[in-house]
Design a protein around this motif. Structure first.
Motif, mmCIF file in Angstrom:
data_model
loop_
_atom_site.group_PDB
_atom_site.id
_atom_site.type_symbol
_atom_site.label_atom_id
_atom_site.label_comp_id
_atom_site.label_asym_id
_atom_site.label_seq_id
_atom_site.Cartn_x
_atom_site.Cartn_y
_atom_site.Cartn_z
ATOM 1 N N PRO A 102 0.813 -1.228 0.000
ATOM 2 C CA PRO A 102 0.000 0.000 0.000
ATOM 3 C C PRO A 102 0.846 1.279 0.000
ATOM 4 C CG PRO A 102 -0.645 -1.445 1.823
ATOM 5 C CD PRO A 102 0.531 -2.065 1.158
ATOM 6 N N LEU A 103 2.021 1.226 0.621
ATOM 7 C CA LEU A 103 2.885 2.408 0.637
ATOM 8 C C LEU A 103 3.471 2.676 -0.743
ATOM 9 C CD1 LEU A 103 4.716 1.881 4.052
ATOM 10 C CD2 LEU A 103 2.797 3.395 3.553
ATOM 11 N N VAL A 104 3.933 1.630 -1.413
ATOM 12 C CA VAL A 104 4.485 1.781 -2.761
ATOM 13 C C VAL A 104 3.398 2.279 -3.709
ATOM 14 C CG1 VAL A 104 5.415 0.516 -4.748
ATOM 15 C CG2 VAL A 104 6.329 0.085 -2.464
ATOM 16 N N GLU A 105 2.247 1.634 -3.680
ATOM 17 C CA GLU A 105 1.154 2.019 -4.579
ATOM 18 C C GLU A 105 0.616 3.405 -4.257
ATOM 19 O OE1 GLU A 105 -1.553 -1.259 -4.092
ATOM 20 O OE2 GLU A 105 -0.535 -2.473 -5.630
ATOM 21 N N GLY A 106 0.501 3.708 -2.970
ATOM 22 C CA GLY A 106 0.019 5.031 -2.557
ATOM 23 C C GLY A 106 0.953 6.141 -3.000
ATOM 24 N N PHE A 107 2.243 5.929 -2.806
ATOM 25 C CA PHE A 107 3.209 6.939 -3.234
ATOM 26 C C PHE A 107 3.159 7.095 -4.747
ATOM 27 C CE2 PHE A 107 7.266 8.742 -4.459
ATOM 28 C CZ PHE A 107 7.436 9.744 -3.518
ATOM 29 N N ALA A 108 3.108 5.970 -5.464
ATOM 30 C CA ALA A 108 3.095 6.015 -6.932
ATOM 31 C C ALA A 108 1.891 6.786 -7.467
ATOM 32 C CB ALA A 108 3.107 4.595 -7.504
ATOM 33 N N SER A 109 0.776 6.714 -6.768
ATOM 34 C CA SER A 109 -0.429 7.374 -7.272
ATOM 35 C C SER A 109 -0.560 8.827 -6.824
ATOM 36 C CB SER A 109 -1.674 6.584 -6.862
ATOM 37 O OG SER A 109 -1.844 6.623 -5.471
ATOM 38 N N THR A 110 0.225 9.253 -5.832
ATOM 39 C CA THR A 110 0.036 10.615 -5.306
ATOM 40 C C THR A 110 1.295 11.468 -5.254
ATOM 41 O OG1 THR A 110 0.413 9.910 -3.016
ATOM 42 C CG2 THR A 110 -1.873 9.824 -3.832
ATOM 43 N N TRP A 111 2.430 10.960 -5.691
ATOM 44 C CA TRP A 111 3.671 11.697 -5.451
ATOM 45 C C TRP A 111 3.709 13.055 -6.153
ATOM 46 C CZ3 TRP A 111 7.488 12.761 -9.153
ATOM 47 C CH2 TRP A 111 7.350 12.114 -10.385
ATOM 48 N N LYS A 112 3.196 13.153 -7.360
ATOM 49 C CA LYS A 112 3.223 14.453 -8.048
ATOM 50 C C LYS A 112 2.318 15.458 -7.347
ATOM 51 C CE LYS A 112 4.575 13.063 -12.688
ATOM 52 N NZ LYS A 112 4.227 13.078 -14.108
#
Length: 185
Positions: A102-112
């Motif tokens: 969830p951390l990897v996916e969450g970061f990938a979807s919201t980092w920008k």
């Protein structure tokens, strides 16, 4: 000193830790700038500069905790466990896939959007361009450092990390995005 105590009391009237930090940093920045304009040097100016640097460091951490709290928490927990005396003789820490994914996916979807929010927050709170840009630089640099350490820890301590590789944001992409927001990098 009494003036610093007054600033702390005034800041405490604000309803959030971030607002209190912003207040203190802006006040200390004004004081330090005034010392510089007047050519004042010495213990007082140095103490105020050091206090401002410490407050900025706390602001950076609070800002990142607000946006990326679980990721930051994981990095700190695992690194703390690794640093403990006798950690070499204990089993290696394990990051379960159920926590890492969830951390990897969450970061990938919201980092920008996260970088944009950091930019808006910092530049909205620190009106002096030089100070705002310095705080923005420190915050984005710290984000990059946390994410880099997170990736290293996941790759080393999550047995199923290879299944997360496609969702991991690569560091050059983050650096390129950060450069969009800073004229000083």
């Amino acid at each position: 000193n009494e003036f610093e105590s007054l600033l702390v009391r005034m800041g405490m009237s604000l309803n959030s830790r971030i607002k209190q930090l912003v207040f203190m940093i802006n006040q200390l920045d004004a004081i330090v700038s005034l010392y510089a304009e007047r050519g004042v040097s010495g213990a007082a100016g140095s103490a105020d500069q050091n206090r401002m640097d410490a407050e900025i460091g706390t602001f950076v951490e609070e800002e990142l905790e607000d946006l990326y709290g679980p990721l930051v928490k994981l990095v700190k927990e695992v690194e703390e466990r690794i640093k403990q005396p006798g950690a070499e003789s204990e089993p290696q820490p394990v990051i379960p896939l159920s926590r890492a994914k969830p951390l990897v996916e969450g970061f990938a979807s919201t980092w920008k959007q996260g970088i944009e929010k950091i930019n808006v927050d910092v530049m909205g709170n620190f009106h002096k361009m030089k100070s705002g840009m310095e705080i923005l630089k420190r915050t984005l640099t710290q984000l990059l450092l946390y994410y880099t350490r997170f990736l290293e820890l996941v790759k080393k301590y999550c047995k199923e990390s290879s299944s997360l590789s496609r969702d991991m944001v690569n560091i050059p992409s983050i650096i390129a995005e950060i450069k969009k927001y800073s004229r000083t990098f």
